[in-house]
Design an enzyme around this catalytic site. Structure first.
Site: not given
Ligand code: 13P
Length: 214
Positions: A77, A98, A123, A164
């Protein structure tokens, strides 16, 4: 550690932070990949490596044009990381996970494509910003993802890949890890509160955070 840290220190920090994420369940198996920008190129985790057991000397070394010039075979990737560095000149590191809660939200049929994780806490806004776009599904490693991510990342420090997981950029390696952890916690809160009426941060509160911490 400053942006001027040597490559050896950067390698060691990446391995240490990745192992910590893995030990706390933010990544399992060989899922996830991490890159960091150097003065003359990039380091990226090797394909099929466990974030829990990286070796500093075996991290894949890329030149400034993302060509593999050393270390193990890079993540499949690379283009996902390249899309972020192209879209965000300030980015010095990219973390892809993931992680369970963020990925769960990325699988919801009714996820809001503009805002799949609502602004519940300061945050989240401070680390991720006001936008977290949902990028449509692509097969892992499919280079067709690159233009879609590049476009989404133009206006966002992080994106959620449908079915994903999250991809997060930041101005330092440490900040990218902090943001990845904050995103996962925000996803957990969003799921915990899914059935309950919630009070979201107002636009005014979000703008105040961005002004002070953006
Ligand atoms: P790599 O092992 O090639 O980095 O791929 C892992 C991953 O997270 C795919 O989405």
């Amino acid at each position: 550690m400053t942006a001027a840290a040597g490559e050896g220190e950067t390698r060691a920090l990446l391995v240490e932070l990745a192992a910590s994420l893995f030990a706390r369940g933010f990544s399992v198996g060989s899922a996830g990949n991490i890159s960091v920008r150097l003065d003359d190129g990039y380091l990226i985790t090797p394909t099929n490596s466990s974030l829990g057991r990286l070796e500093a000397a075996r991290l894949a070394r890329l030149d400034a044009d993302f060509r593999h010039i050393g270390g193990d075979k890079p993540s499949k990737e690379v283009f996902m990381h390249r899309a972020f560095y192209a879209a965000r000149p300030e980015a010095r590191a990219v973390v892809h996970l993931h992680s369970t809660m963020a990925t769960a939200i990325a699988c919801l049929a009714d996820a809001d494509p503009e805002n799949p994780i609502p602004p519940l806490t300061p945050y989240f806004v401070m680390r991720i910003g006001a936008r977290l776009p949902l990028v449509p599904y692509f097969r892992p490693g499919d280079p067709a993802m690159e233009p879609a991510i590049r476009e989404a990342a133009t206006n966002a420090r992080a994106v959620l890949l449908a079915n994903h997981g999250p991809v997060i950029s930041a101005a330092s390696l440490r900040d990218a890890f902090y943001a990845a952890e904050e995103l996962e916690e925000a996803a957990k809160l969003a799921l915990l509160l899914r059935a309950a009426p919630t009070r979201l941060l107002t636009q005014e509160q979000i703008q105040d955070l961005l002004k002070n911490f953006g």
